[in-house]
Design an enzyme around this catalytic site. Structure first.
Site, mmCIF file in Angstrom:
data_model
loop_
_atom_site.group_PDB
_atom_site.id
_atom_site.type_symbol
_atom_site.label_atom_id
_atom_site.label_comp_id
_atom_site.label_asym_id
_atom_site.label_seq_id
_atom_site.Cartn_x
_atom_site.Cartn_y
_atom_site.Cartn_z
ATOM 1 N N ASP A 110 0.839 -1.195 0.000
ATOM 2 C CA ASP A 110 0.000 0.000 0.000
ATOM 3 C C ASP A 110 0.874 1.246 0.000
ATOM 4 O OD1 ASP A 110 -1.845 2.085 0.609
ATOM 5 O OD2 ASP A 110 -3.145 0.649 1.641
ATOM 6 N N ASP A 165 -7.263 6.923 -9.189
ATOM 7 C CA ASP A 165 -8.714 6.979 -8.982
ATOM 8 C C ASP A 165 -9.114 8.398 -8.589
ATOM 9 O OD1 ASP A 165 -11.387 6.664 -8.057
ATOM 10 O OD2 ASP A 165 -10.986 4.572 -7.563
ATOM 11 N N LYS A 205 -16.585 11.869 -5.251
ATOM 12 C CA LYS A 205 -17.486 12.321 -4.192
ATOM 13 C C LYS A 205 -16.709 13.071 -3.104
ATOM 14 C CE LYS A 205 -20.831 8.616 -4.953
ATOM 15 N NZ LYS A 205 -21.571 7.478 -4.376
ATOM 16 N N ASP A 265 -6.962 11.762 -16.913
ATOM 17 C CA ASP A 265 -7.957 12.092 -17.939
ATOM 18 C C ASP A 265 -9.149 12.800 -17.315
ATOM 19 O OD1 ASP A 265 -8.678 9.584 -16.619
ATOM 20 O OD2 ASP A 265 -10.362 9.575 -18.008
ATOM 21 N N TYR A 310 -3.766 2.870 -19.532
ATOM 22 C CA TYR A 310 -4.976 3.692 -19.514
ATOM 23 C C TYR A 310 -4.865 4.862 -20.481
ATOM 24 C CZ TYR A 310 -7.115 1.440 -15.447
ATOM 25 O OH TYR A 310 -7.718 0.546 -14.609
ATOM 26 N N GLU A 311 -3.703 5.470 -20.507
ATOM 27 C CA GLU A 311 -3.493 6.637 -21.363
ATOM 28 C C GLU A 311 -3.691 6.283 -22.830
ATOM 29 O OE1 GLU A 311 -0.108 10.149 -21.902
ATOM 30 O OE2 GLU A 311 0.170 8.525 -20.454
#
Length: 213
Positions: free
Chosen positions: A96, A118, A122, A154, A193-194
């Site tokens: 972690d 992430d 919220k 993003d 992801y990019e």
């Protein structure tokens, strides 16, 4: 993102203890020993399947790179990429990232990379964002004077939040891009992801936050 469980992942990680560091606290302040050399130390938090860190290590063989990833079933893919590329300047930590100050000493790290973390959109989840002030305090502690956080996302909301968070904490902002790929930065190394987001035409936001000591 749902992580697909790979029951064989732990065994493979334990087989390559020269690359996957099982007790990172042991090397706190002594990471040169893990690489058998002293060099600039760069850390990616949330290294995922390893495309970015492998690309960076190939591009800059004179630097030492460490990728931190919590999930065994994900980091095992990063391990395989390191093996395939026969890299000597990458180490992986399966732990972690909230324990960052346990793994690294004060002023030990030259650069930190935060890629597509992430966004936790919220408000009640603000403290989970990797650019929240509590995380910035850890980054500031381990970074050398004028060391930098390299941040890409993003998510426009997270980017705007992060710019404000960096600035309020006292980091100096530089190399801000609101559309990184449109700028055609040839030095940019993409994550998995990019590549996915870029092919869909989504904007990629980037900035660097420098310890202003």
């Amino acid at each position: 993102m749902r992580v697909r469980h790979k029951p064989w992942a732990r065994g493979k990680l334990e087989h390559y203890t020269d690359i996957v560091i099982r007790s990172p606290k042991y090397y706190n302040g002594e990471w040169g020993e893990a690489f058998h050399r002293e060099a600039r130390l760069c850390v990616e938090i949330g290294t995922g399947k390893g495309q970015f860190i492998v690309g960076m290590a190939e591009k800059d063989p004179d630097a030492n790179f460490i990728g931190i990833e919590l999930h065994e079933s994900i980091i095992v893919s990063a391990l395989q990429k390191c093996l395939d590329a026969n890299l000597k300047n990458v180490r992986l930590i399966n732990a972690d990232a909230r324990g960052l100050t346990e793994y690294f000493a004060e002023d030990e790290v030259d650069d930190i990379y935060l890629n597509f973390c992430d966004p936790w959109p919220k408000n009640r989840h603000e403290k989970r964002r990797l650019t929240y002030s509590a995380f910035l305090a850890q980054y500031e502690y381990v970074l050398k004077s004028h060391g930098a956080i390299h941040f890409k996302t993003d998510n426009q909301g997270l980017f705007e939040y992060s710019l404000e968070s960096f600035s309020q904490y006292g980091f100096l902002l530089r190399n801000i891009s609101l559309d990184l790929h449109h700028a055609n930065d040839r030095e940019n190394i993409m994550t998995e992801y990019e590549e996915k987001f870029s092919k869909k035409g989504q904007r990629i936001y980037r900035c660097e936050a420098v310890c202003n000591d």
